[in-house]
Write a protein that holds these residues in place. Structure first.
Motif, PDB file in Angstrom:
ATOM      1  N   LYS A  63       0.831  -1.213   0.000  1.00 23.46           N
ATOM      2  CA  LYS A  63       0.000   0.000   0.000  1.00 23.46           C
ATOM      3  C   LYS A  63       0.858   1.252   0.000  1.00 23.46           C
ATOM      4  N   ILE A  64       1.970   1.243   0.742  1.00 24.19           N
ATOM      5  CA  ILE A  64       2.861   2.403   0.742  1.00 24.19           C
ATOM      6  C   ILE A  64       3.426   2.613  -0.660  1.00 24.19           C
ATOM      7  N   GLU A  65       3.843   1.527  -1.289  1.00 26.18           N
ATOM      8  CA  GLU A  65       4.454   1.621  -2.608  1.00 26.18           C
ATOM      9  C   GLU A  65       3.452   1.958  -3.712  1.00 26.18           C
ATOM     10  N   LYS A  66       2.315   1.249  -3.729  1.00 24.40           N
ATOM     11  CA  LYS A  66       1.375   1.358  -4.856  1.00 24.40           C
ATOM     12  C   LYS A  66       0.120   2.156  -4.560  1.00 24.40           C
ATOM     13  N   GLY A  67      -0.147   2.446  -3.287  1.00 25.88           N
ATOM     14  CA  GLY A  67      -1.365   3.154  -2.929  1.00 25.88           C
ATOM     15  C   GLY A  67      -2.546   2.202  -2.854  1.00 25.88           C
ATOM     16  N   GLY A  68      -3.713   2.761  -2.664  1.00 22.81           N
ATOM     17  CA  GLY A  68      -4.935   1.972  -2.551  1.00 22.81           C
ATOM     18  C   GLY A  68      -6.098   2.756  -3.098  1.00 22.81           C
ATOM     19  N   THR A  69      -7.299   2.375  -2.739  1.00 20.84           N
ATOM     20  CA  THR A  69      -8.502   3.028  -3.238  1.00 20.84           C
ATOM     21  C   THR A  69      -8.494   4.522  -2.943  1.00 20.84           C
ATOM     22  N   VAL A  70      -8.167   4.873  -1.731  1.00 18.54           N
ATOM     23  CA  VAL A  70      -8.138   6.275  -1.313  1.00 18.54           C
ATOM     24  C   VAL A  70      -6.707   6.765  -1.151  1.00 18.54           C
ATOM     25  N   MET A  71      -5.829   5.875  -0.775  1.00 18.22           N
ATOM     26  CA  MET A  71      -4.451   6.245  -0.443  1.00 18.22           C
ATOM     27  C   MET A  71      -3.593   6.429  -1.692  1.00 18.22           C
ATOM     28  N   PRO A  72      -2.792   7.506  -1.718  1.00 20.40           N
ATOM     29  CA  PRO A  72      -1.876   7.689  -2.848  1.00 20.40           C
ATOM     30  C   PRO A  72      -0.684   6.730  -2.725  1.00 20.40           C
ATOM     31  N   SER A  73       0.009   6.521  -3.820  1.00 20.80           N
ATOM     32  CA  SER A  73       1.258   5.765  -3.773  1.00 20.80           C
ATOM     33  C   SER A  73       2.369   6.708  -3.304  1.00 20.80           C
ATOM     34  N   PHE A  74       3.429   6.132  -2.781  1.00 17.78           N
ATOM     35  CA  PHE A  74       4.566   6.914  -2.299  1.00 17.78           C
ATOM     36  C   PHE A  74       5.843   6.414  -2.976  1.00 17.78           C
ATOM     37  N   PRO A  75       6.031   6.729  -4.262  1.00 18.02           N
ATOM     38  CA  PRO A  75       7.202   6.241  -4.990  1.00 18.02           C
ATOM     39  C   PRO A  75       8.527   6.832  -4.488  1.00 18.02           C
ATOM     40  N   GLY A  76       8.476   7.926  -3.747  1.00 20.24           N
ATOM     41  CA  GLY A  76       9.687   8.551  -3.239  1.00 20.24           C
ATOM     42  C   GLY A  76      10.233   7.909  -1.972  1.00 20.24           C
ATOM     43  N   ILE A  77       9.542   6.910  -1.454  1.00 14.57           N
ATOM     44  CA  ILE A  77      10.010   6.193  -0.259  1.00 14.57           C
ATOM     45  C   ILE A  77      10.670   4.908  -0.748  1.00 14.57           C
ATOM     46  N   ASN A  78      11.985   4.781  -0.503  1.00 12.67           N
ATOM     47  CA  ASN A  78      12.704   3.619  -1.028  1.00 12.67           C
ATOM     48  C   ASN A  78      12.360   2.342  -0.255  1.00 12.67           C
ATOM     49  N   THR A  79      12.850   1.220  -0.730  1.00 19.35           N
ATOM     50  CA  THR A  79      12.499  -0.089  -0.176  1.00 19.35           C
ATOM     51  C   THR A  79      12.831  -0.200   1.310  1.00 19.35           C
ATOM     52  N   ALA A  80      14.024   0.202   1.708  1.00 19.52           N
ATOM     53  CA  ALA A  80      14.419   0.118   3.121  1.00 19.52           C
ATOM     54  C   ALA A  80      13.555   1.027   3.984  1.00 19.52           C
ATOM     55  N   GLN A  81      13.262   2.223   3.484  1.00 20.81           N
ATOM     56  CA  GLN A  81      12.415   3.154   4.226  1.00 20.81           C
ATOM     57  C   GLN A  81      10.987   2.630   4.337  1.00 20.81           C
ATOM     58  N   ARG A  82      10.474   2.010   3.266  1.00 23.67           N
ATOM     59  CA  ARG A  82       9.127   1.430   3.317  1.00 23.67           C
ATOM     60  C   ARG A  82       9.040   0.358   4.389  1.00 23.67           C
ATOM     61  N   LEU A  83      10.070  -0.490   4.471  1.00 24.83           N
ATOM     62  CA  LEU A  83      10.082  -1.538   5.480  1.00 24.83           C
ATOM     63  C   LEU A  83      10.123  -0.936   6.882  1.00 24.83           C
ATOM     64  N   ALA A  84      10.954   0.078   7.075  1.00 19.69           N
ATOM     65  CA  ALA A  84      11.037   0.735   8.384  1.00 19.69           C
ATOM     66  C   ALA A  84       9.708   1.395   8.740  1.00 19.69           C
ATOM     67  N   LEU A  85       9.078   2.047   7.769  1.00 18.12           N
ATOM     68  CA  LEU A  85       7.792   2.712   8.007  1.00 18.12           C
ATOM     69  C   LEU A  85       6.700   1.691   8.295  1.00 18.12           C
ATOM     70  N   ALA A  86       6.650   0.625   7.531  1.00 15.29           N
ATOM     71  CA  ALA A  86       5.636  -0.416   7.746  1.00 15.29           C
ATOM     72  C   ALA A  86       5.806  -1.044   9.133  1.00 15.29           C
ATOM     73  N   THR A  87       7.037  -1.273   9.536  1.00 13.80           N
ATOM     74  CA  THR A  87       7.321  -1.831  10.869  1.00 13.80           C
ATOM     75  C   THR A  87       6.864  -0.854  11.944  1.00 13.80           C
ATOM     76  N   TYR A  88       7.101   0.429  11.744  1.00 13.59           N
ATOM     77  CA  TYR A  88       6.650   1.456  12.678  1.00 13.59           C
ATOM     78  C   TYR A  88       5.120   1.459  12.770  1.00 13.59           C
ATOM     79  N   ILE A  89       4.458   1.391  11.627  1.00 13.42           N
ATOM     80  CA  ILE A  89       2.992   1.388  11.597  1.00 13.42           C
ATOM     81  C   ILE A  89       2.432   0.222  12.394  1.00 13.42           C
ATOM     82  N   LYS A  90       3.080  -0.921  12.339  1.00 16.22           N
ATOM     83  CA  LYS A  90       2.621  -2.092  13.107  1.00 16.22           C
ATOM     84  C   LYS A  90       2.708  -1.862  14.619  1.00 16.22           C
ATOM     85  N   THR A  91       3.491  -0.858  15.061  1.00 18.62           N
ATOM     86  CA  THR A  91       3.598  -0.570  16.505  1.00 18.62           C
ATOM     87  C   THR A  91       2.499   0.374  16.986  1.00 18.62           C
ATOM     88  N   LEU A  92       1.763   0.964  16.069  1.00 21.99           N
ATOM     89  CA  LEU A  92       0.729   1.942  16.458  1.00 21.99           C
ATOM     90  C   LEU A  92      -0.471   1.254  17.075  1.00 21.99           C
TER      91      LEU A  92
END
Length: 101
Positions: free
Chosen positions: A72-101
């Motif tokens: 979803k971070i990379e490609k977006g979703g129905t409402v959510m935009p894609s975030f092509p400027g976030i690289n693979t390592a950053q996406r993983l770090a962000l996704a891991t952070y989101i799981k802590t919320l």
């Protein structure tokens, strides 16, 4: 149409109209996951992932697999935009952070 529907319909429509396409957000390599969330996600998902309009756009406590969050971070979703400027390592770090919320 009940009162709740009348109140939520314009908010949902506004969210749908602002979320399509790709985001221009591109964090530096030193940006922390918390900073990426604050800069790129918080405006829709709320400060702690509880959703900008309450349950609408809530991601805190989600049981969604990390692979789906990454996509979803990379490609977006129905409402959510894609975030092509976030690289693979950053996406993983962000996704891991989101799981802590």
């Amino acid at each position: 149409m009940n009162t709740t529907t009348k109140l939520l319909a314009p908010l949902a429509a506004a969210a749908l109209l602002t979320g399509c396409g790709a985001s221009e957000y591109s964090p530096s390599i030193t940006t922390t996951p918390a900073e990426m969330f604050a800069d790129g996600c918080q405006s829709c998902h709320g400060e702690k992932g509880t959703g900008k309009f309450g349950l609408l756009l809530r991601i805190a406590g989600s049981d969604e697999p990390i692979e789906e969050i990454l996509e979803k971070i990379e490609k977006g979703g129905t409402v959510m935009p894609s975030f092509p400027g976030i690289n693979t390592a950053q996406r993983l770090a962000l996704a891991t952070y989101i799981k802590t919320l």
